[in-house]
Design an enzyme around this catalytic site. Structure first.
Site, PDB file in Angstrom:
ATOM      1  N   ARG A 196       0.779  -0.985   0.108  1.00 27.84           N
ATOM      2  CA  ARG A 196      -0.034   0.746  -0.692  1.00 27.84           C
ATOM      3  C   ARG A 196       0.267   1.597  -0.177  1.00 27.84           C
ATOM      4  O   ARG A 196       0.895   2.726  -0.349  1.00 27.84           O
ATOM      5  CB  ARG A 196      -1.249  -0.271   1.512  1.00 27.84           C
ATOM      6  CG  ARG A 196      -1.463   1.010   1.462  1.00 27.84           C
ATOM      7  CD  ARG A 196      -2.804   1.214   2.299  1.00 27.84           C
ATOM      8  NE  ARG A 196      -2.575   0.234   3.216  1.00 27.84           N
ATOM      9  CZ  ARG A 196      -2.101   0.170   4.524  1.00 27.84           C
ATOM     10  NH1 ARG A 196      -2.032   1.449   4.993  1.00 27.84           N
ATOM     11  NH2 ARG A 196      -3.076  -0.418   5.237  1.00 27.84           N
ATOM     12  N   TYR A 211     -15.805  20.057 -11.883  1.00 27.54           N
ATOM     13  CA  TYR A 211     -16.283  18.604 -11.978  1.00 27.54           C
ATOM     14  C   TYR A 211     -17.361  18.467 -11.109  1.00 27.54           C
ATOM     15  O   TYR A 211     -16.754  18.455 -10.506  1.00 27.54           O
ATOM     16  CB  TYR A 211     -14.502  17.833 -12.089  1.00 27.54           C
ATOM     17  CG  TYR A 211     -14.728  16.082 -12.344  1.00 27.54           C
ATOM     18  CD1 TYR A 211     -15.304  15.787 -13.850  1.00 27.54           C
ATOM     19  CD2 TYR A 211     -15.270  14.932 -11.462  1.00 27.54           C
ATOM     20  CE1 TYR A 211     -15.268  15.103 -14.436  1.00 27.54           C
ATOM     21  CE2 TYR A 211     -15.234  14.082 -12.041  1.00 27.54           C
ATOM     22  CZ  TYR A 211     -15.809  13.716 -13.854  1.00 27.54           C
ATOM     23  OH  TYR A 211     -15.521  12.239 -13.579  1.00 27.54           O
ATOM     24  N   ASP A 266      -7.347  21.738  -9.713  1.00 24.93           N
ATOM     25  CA  ASP A 266      -7.627  20.590 -10.595  1.00 24.93           C
ATOM     26  C   ASP A 266      -6.493  20.419 -12.141  1.00 24.93           C
ATOM     27  O   ASP A 266      -7.391  21.524 -13.133  1.00 24.93           O
ATOM     28  CB  ASP A 266      -9.147  19.791 -11.051  1.00 24.93           C
ATOM     29  CG  ASP A 266      -9.442  18.260 -12.375  1.00 24.93           C
ATOM     30  OD1 ASP A 266      -8.787  18.317 -12.503  1.00 24.93           O
ATOM     31  OD2 ASP A 266     -10.126  18.088 -11.613  1.00 24.93           O
ATOM     32  N   LYS A 306      -6.980  10.384 -18.210  1.00 23.95           N
ATOM     33  CA  LYS A 306      -7.205  11.081 -19.402  1.00 23.95           C
ATOM     34  C   LYS A 306      -6.151  11.023 -20.183  1.00 23.95           C
ATOM     35  O   LYS A 306      -5.527   9.861 -20.696  1.00 23.95           O
ATOM     36  CB  LYS A 306      -7.778  12.183 -18.580  1.00 23.95           C
ATOM     37  CG  LYS A 306      -9.138  12.240 -17.850  1.00 23.95           C
ATOM     38  CD  LYS A 306     -10.609  12.796 -18.106  1.00 23.95           C
ATOM     39  CE  LYS A 306     -10.774  12.019 -17.255  1.00 23.95           C
ATOM     40  NZ  LYS A 306     -11.866  12.714 -16.576  1.00 23.95           N
TER      41      LYS A 306
HETATM   42  C1  LIG Z   1     -12.414  12.912 -15.008  1.00 28.08           C
HETATM   43  C2  LIG Z   1     -12.158  14.223 -14.232  1.00 28.08           C
HETATM   44  C3  LIG Z   1     -11.888  13.521 -12.820  1.00 28.08           C
HETATM   45  C4  LIG Z   1     -11.771  12.877 -11.801  1.00 28.08           C
HETATM   46  O1  LIG Z   1     -11.248  11.089 -12.957  1.00 28.08           O
HETATM   47  P1  LIG Z   1     -11.457  10.004 -12.546  1.00 28.08           P
HETATM   48  O2  LIG Z   1      -9.982   9.129 -13.193  1.00 28.08           O
HETATM   49  O3  LIG Z   1     -12.258  10.241 -13.269  1.00 28.08           O
HETATM   50  O4  LIG Z   1     -11.876   9.907 -11.309  1.00 28.08           O
HETATM   51  C5  LIG Z   1     -11.206  14.972 -11.922  1.00 28.08           C
HETATM   52  N1  LIG Z   1     -11.149  15.904 -12.700  1.00 28.08           N
HETATM   53  C6  LIG Z   1     -11.460  16.229 -14.232  1.00 28.08           C
HETATM   54  C7  LIG Z   1     -11.553  17.605 -14.205  1.00 28.08           C
HETATM   55  C8  LIG Z   1     -11.590  15.112 -14.833  1.00 28.08           C
HETATM   56  O5  LIG Z   1     -12.386  15.440 -16.048  1.00 28.08           O
END
Ligand SMILES: *Cc1c(COP(=O)(O)O)cnc(C)c1O
Length: 392
Positions: free
Chosen positions: A55, A108, A180, A205
């Site tokens: 972990r 988001y 973010d 992403k």
């Molecule tokens: C998709 C996304 C997330 C979340 O990511 P996951 O890996 O799907 O949990 C967070 N912030 C933004 C801006 C996103 O587009």
């Protein structure tokens, strides 16, 4: 220091972790066996470099953390099983009962859900602010603010924020600044150099880049890293070894892919500006887009996701637009090699600090396909849309 294209190839490749091969092995492990108490104690003290327990990290995750830390000019990185786990755990790490957390209204939507339904339950006051407020936020902040959350550009509506101005107002009241940065990645927006304390990436992403893993990261400066590490560890946060490996593998080709996403997305955004049913194209690199001047000042590129607003609020026509596309597939998420389309009819429902009064929004993730094929696909979609409207 080397240039970015060189750094992205070399970062995180320590022989202690790769054992001499180009890539580190994928360690599937919980328990690590020690030869002595001294060895066990030493590993425990340096658990983000030396394996002590699954972990707490393995050479596979050390390599990815070290690469992201180096590439972001940061003090350290923590990995999470998803982007959402990264942003929510970072918020939880710095929020406290009796304090206020400020969040951009364009954030988001699941981030917003966490704030409203989890943070609020623990006595944190959640306040949304206009993403375009800039330095004006200082009037809203006081010494009860623990965290200011930014997302630039905002999800779906794509507002670019004045990160340095908001960060300096937040620091004036000793709040932690969390951004973010999934859209720009560390390569097109250098978050920490612009005043951010914790920069979050949904690695799912662009970094993974192939739509085959879920993964998140939070990269922090020296001021924030210890708290972030301790609090994330206390939550039991870690990511699966195969997903970590795919993140590391994707990272190596990220800049090459982003260049293509950028070029095709911009071509398509400009083409959309000439379509008669399009009211507005929201792409940060286009003059007139919300925060475009800030994008020019602070960013070094644009990626493959942007949105546009349609003139007509016609459900059947929008459905005809997004259904039956050959290349833009209907699906959540983005950042993979393939093009995607999403539509949003009720944005006004997920905003509280600002009003969304414009029409329905279509968001595109422009993939690595030939751009002429993608434009032809969109042209057909407009024809379907038009046909429904004319039949009314
Ligand atoms: C998709 C996304 C997330 C979340 O990511 P996951 O890996 O799907 O949990 C967070 N912030 C933004 C801006 C996103 O587009």
């Amino acid at each position: 220091m080397s240039k970015k294209d060189t750094e992205i190839v070399e970062a995180g490749r320590r022989k202690a972790w790769t054992l001499g091969s180009v890539n580190p092995p994928v360690f599937h492990t919980s328990t690590v066996i020690f030869d002595s108490v001294a060895e066990m104690t030493a590993a425990g003290r340096k658990s983000h470099e030396i394996m002590s327990y699954g972990r707490r990290g393995t050479p596979t995750s050390f390599a990815l953390c070290d690469a992201l830390t180096t590439l972001s000019g940061a003090a350290g990185t923590v990995l999470y099983p998803s982007g959402l786990a990264a942003i929510t755990t970072a918020m939880l790490a710095f929020a406290k009962a009796g304090t206020k957390v400020f969040i951009a209204d364009s954030v988001y939507e699941p981030t917003r859900y966490f704030a409203d339904h989890v943070l609020a339950k623990f006595g944190v006051e959640v306040i949304y602010y206009d993403p375009l407020i800039g330095a004006g936020i200082s009037k809203m902040l006081d010494d009860r603010v623990s965290v200011v959350v930014l997302e630039s550009p905002g999800s779906i509506t794509m507002e670019i924020q004045d990160v340095p101005a908001i960060a300096s107002a937040a620091h004036a009241v000793n709040a932690t600044v969390i951004l973010d940065n999934t859209w720009a990645t560390p390569f097109y927006f250098d978050a920490l150099a612009h005043g951010v304390d914790v920069s979050v990436q949904a690695l799912t992403k662009y970094v993974v880049g192939h739509s085959d893993a879920m993964l998140g990261s939070a990269t922090a400066n020296a001021r924030a890293i210890d708290t972030l590490r301790r609090q994330s560890g206390a939550n039991g946060q870690c990511a699966g070894p195969d997903d970590v490996y795919l993140g590391l593998r994707g990272l190596r080709t990220l800049l090459v892919r982003l260049a293509r996403h950028q070029e095709s997305a911009l071509t398509i955004a400009k083409w959309l500006q000439g379509q008669r049913r399009v009211a507005e194209v929201r792409h940060p690199a286009l003059p007139g887009a919300p925060g475009h001047e800030l994008w020019r000042r602070d960013f070094t590129g644009a990626t493959g996701v942007f949105s546009f607003v349609l003139e007509e609020e016609n459900e059947a026509a929008i459905t005809a637009f997004v259904e039956g596309m050959r290349h833009f597939k209907l699906g959540f998420s983005w950042g993979g090699f393939e093009s995607l389309v999403m539509f949003y009819r009720h944005l006004s429902r997920i905003r509280t600090a600002t009003k969304w009064t414009a029409g329905p929004v279509i968001r595109l993730q422009v993939g690595l396909e030939d751009v002429d094929d993608l434009i032809a696909d969109l042209a057909d979609a407009f024809a379907r849309y038009e046909a429904v409207i004319e039949n009314h």
